[in-house]
Design an enzyme around this catalytic site. Structure first.
Site, short mmCIF file in Angstrom:
data_model
loop_
_atom_site.label_atom_id
_atom_site.label_comp_id
_atom_site.label_asym_id
_atom_site.label_seq_id
_atom_site.Cartn_x
_atom_site.Cartn_y
_atom_site.Cartn_z
N LEU A 168 -84.67 37.25 113.50
CA LEU A 168 -84.54 37.19 112.04
C LEU A 168 -83.07 37.12 111.63
O LEU A 168 -82.70 36.45 110.68
CB LEU A 168 -85.20 38.43 111.42
CG LEU A 168 -85.15 38.56 109.90
CD1 LEU A 168 -86.01 37.48 109.24
CD2 LEU A 168 -85.63 39.94 109.46
N SER B 54 -72.80 41.38 115.21
CA SER B 54 -71.89 41.65 116.32
C SER B 54 -72.44 42.70 117.27
O SER B 54 -72.22 42.62 118.48
CB SER B 54 -70.54 42.11 115.78
OG SER B 54 -70.69 43.26 114.98
N LYS C 35 -84.45 46.26 115.87
CA LYS C 35 -83.02 46.02 116.05
C LYS C 35 -82.66 46.39 117.48
O LYS C 35 -82.82 47.54 117.90
CB LYS C 35 -82.23 46.88 115.05
CG LYS C 35 -80.74 46.63 115.00
CD LYS C 35 -80.14 47.45 113.85
CE LYS C 35 -78.64 47.25 113.73
NZ LYS C 35 -78.09 48.04 112.61
N ASP D 151 -71.63 51.89 103.95
CA ASP D 151 -71.52 50.46 104.20
C ASP D 151 -72.36 49.70 103.17
O ASP D 151 -73.14 48.81 103.51
CB ASP D 151 -72.00 50.15 105.63
CG ASP D 151 -71.47 48.81 106.15
OD1 ASP D 151 -70.51 48.29 105.55
OD2 ASP D 151 -72.02 48.30 107.13
#
Length: 534
Positions: free
Chosen positions: A127, A131, A149, A283
């Site tokens: 998907l 990095s 992930k 973030d």
């Protein structure tokens, strides 16, 4: 050998973007600048880029680890010129996907079973790819849509190799006086800590679970559910979310989303995390924020989180309230009382410098003042006066700048102060409330009970010091009677203050143990001694 080859590759990219001339222009290496004229490609034309653009493009070509380093460096705006900081903030953490079959094998190896048994359906086409990790979609046997992930293969070795080169360069720079303000070793160490934390998917799972729990009874922010039985150190499985990227303003308008409400709620979410939960998503750039079908926020990617303790919260509340009251002495005092100043800090000069920074800001309407910029400018000035700024506050300021930029992108008339003021006022009220005072006394009760037996000895010691002061006054009989009298008064006041402090502490300890009568008596006597000491 591999490090040498990597170093040569890095040097080639630096030269391509003429960063060799930029590096040789620094005070550390400027004596070597004439060497540029001996290099053949120095005479070849190159596209006209600003220095910020050249640095960004070089980092993008050097690969994912250097992109990540640039992103981390962009959070240290206190150390960077504005043009470089603005360009580094544009770095996008994306790179080509690695082999899907290898990703599938890593998931199976990490979770201890085949994807056919682990999932009802698994999509080998990624998907997204960044990095650190790559994302695949799947459906569980219970019918839940999830995203998986998986950490890139051998990424830890790549990181160690590139970080080692960064440390070597940082050590070289640290030998120069310019390093006192730039602090290169600290920057590389901070980056190493952040990127190694991001490699641990269980750490991110814990962050996501904590944030989800914090907003469990709120409609402000939705955090995807973690599927713990499908997680490991290298694999994170969370609920798949669907929404519009917050930066897609055209689509949000087409969906009739109230952008003013969205902008204000984004600020509320941030201040709720900071001042209520002491745990914030650090973030929060537009790529990690989506808007659901119900018009509410959805957050993803929880690898970088910030935490604040009570001291940090008090500092922020004090500094912002003092700033908006134009109390520059209060702003300077917040820094000094935080304990971050050195013995060489000139407090009076620091207060004047704060005034020079802040006065021009008040020429603008309150709603147009940037919270993030205020904090950034104050932190930068603090460094000039040898005041150390804590990393967690720099992380918070980077996040605040992101939130401000996002909020004003959604609704340009956003008044951040109107949204933040209630949080700051509540924080100050809570700080000085009776309930908070007794809670602190309760926490400190075991230590206080341990110290009480030592109080008589401390009081006797104090009285002996008073006697010594009286003896000293006798040695200086030649001084005027008024000075001797003042010394005696001070000694008596010190004695009263010691007794007052001891009795008030004793009162608090007795109160935490529900001995109300004894506590009241002790408090009254303590107050008598306190007034006597004034």
């Amino acid at each position: 050998m591999r490090s040498l080859i990597r170093f040569i590759g890095i040097s080639r990219v630096l030269m391509r973007y003429r960063l060799d001339s930029l590096i040789l222009s620094t005070p550390l290496l400027k004596s070597f600048k004439p060497l540029l004229y001996l290099i053949p490609w120095h005479y070849f034309p190159v596209k006209q880029y600003t220095r910020g653009e050249r640095i960004r493009l070089a980092l993008e070509e050097l690969g994912p680890i250097f992109i990540k380093f640039g992103q981390t460096l962009s959070t240290r705006r206190d150390l960077l010129p504005d043009d470089i900081g603005d360009e580094l903030a544009k770095l996008q953490d994306s790179c080509p996907a690695f082999d899907s079959a290898e990703a599938k094998h890593m998931i199976e190896q990490s979770l201890g079973d085949s994807t056919e048994r682990l999932f009802k359906q698994f999509d080998q086409t990624p998907l997204a790819s960044a990095s650190i990790a790559q994302v695949h979609t799947a459906i569980t046997h219970d019918g839940d849509a999830v995203v998986i992930k998986v950490v890139r293969p051998n990424i830890d070795q790549t990181i160690k190799r590139d970080v080692a080169l960064m440390y070597a360069l940082a050590r070289l720079i640290s030998k120069h006086s310019m390093s006192e303000k730039v602090r290169p070793l600290e920057i590389v160490a901070e980056f190493e800590s952040i990127i190694l934390n991001e490699l641990d998917m269980l750490n991110e799972a814990n962050n996501a679970a904590q944030l989800r729990q914090n907003f469990q009874n709120s409609n402000l922010l939705y955090v995807p559910k973690v599927f713990w039985d499908l997680c490991s150190e290298n694999v994170l499985t969370t609920e798949r979310i669907y929404g519009t990227p917050v930066g897609d303003i055209a689509q949000l308008k087409a969906d009739n989303v109230d952008l003013k409400r969205l902008a204000e709620e984004g600020v509320i979410i941030f201040f709720t995390q900071v001042f209520k939960h002491n745990f914030f998503h650090a973030d929060m750039h537009p790529g990690n924020i989506f808007i659901g079908a119900d018009g509410n926020y959805i957050g993803v990617d929880f690898g970088i989180m910030g935490t604040l303790d009570e001291t940090d919260k008090d500092f922020l509340a004090d500094i912002f309230l003092a700033f908006f009251n134009q109390d520059y002495h209060g702003v300077a005092s917040a820094y000094i009382e935080s304990g971050w100043a050195s013995a060489s800090t000139d407090v009076v000069a620091f207060e004047k410098a704060i005034g020079r920074i802040c006065e021009p800001m008040f020429e603008k309407p309150l709603g147009e003042i940037s919270f993030g910029q205020v904090l950034m400018d104050l932190m930068a000035e603090a460094k000039n006066f040898d005041i150390t700024v804590q990393p967690q506050l720099l992380l918070l300021d980077k996040t605040l700048l992101n939130i401000e930029g996002l909020g004003r992108q959604l609704y340009p008339q956003l008044d951040l102060w109107a949204t933040a003021k209630p949080f700051l006022e509540d924080l100050v009220k809570e700080k000085y409330s009776m309930k908070n005072t007794f809670e602190k006394l309760k926490e400190q009760a075991p230590q206080l009970l341990k110290d009480i037996p030592e109080l008589p000895a401390l009081i006797v010691s104090a009285l002996k010091k008073v006697d010594k002061m009286k003896d000293i006054s006798g040695l200086y009989a030649q001084q005027t009677d008024s000075i001797v009298k003042q010394l005696k008064d001070n000694a008596n006041k010190q004695t009263s203050a010691v007794f007052a402090g001891a009795l008030i502490i004793l009162s608090g300890v007795l109160a935490t143990n529900a001995l109300w009568l004894a506590s009241s008596v002790s408090a009254v006597i303590g107050l008598v001694f306190w007034f006597k000491s004034r």
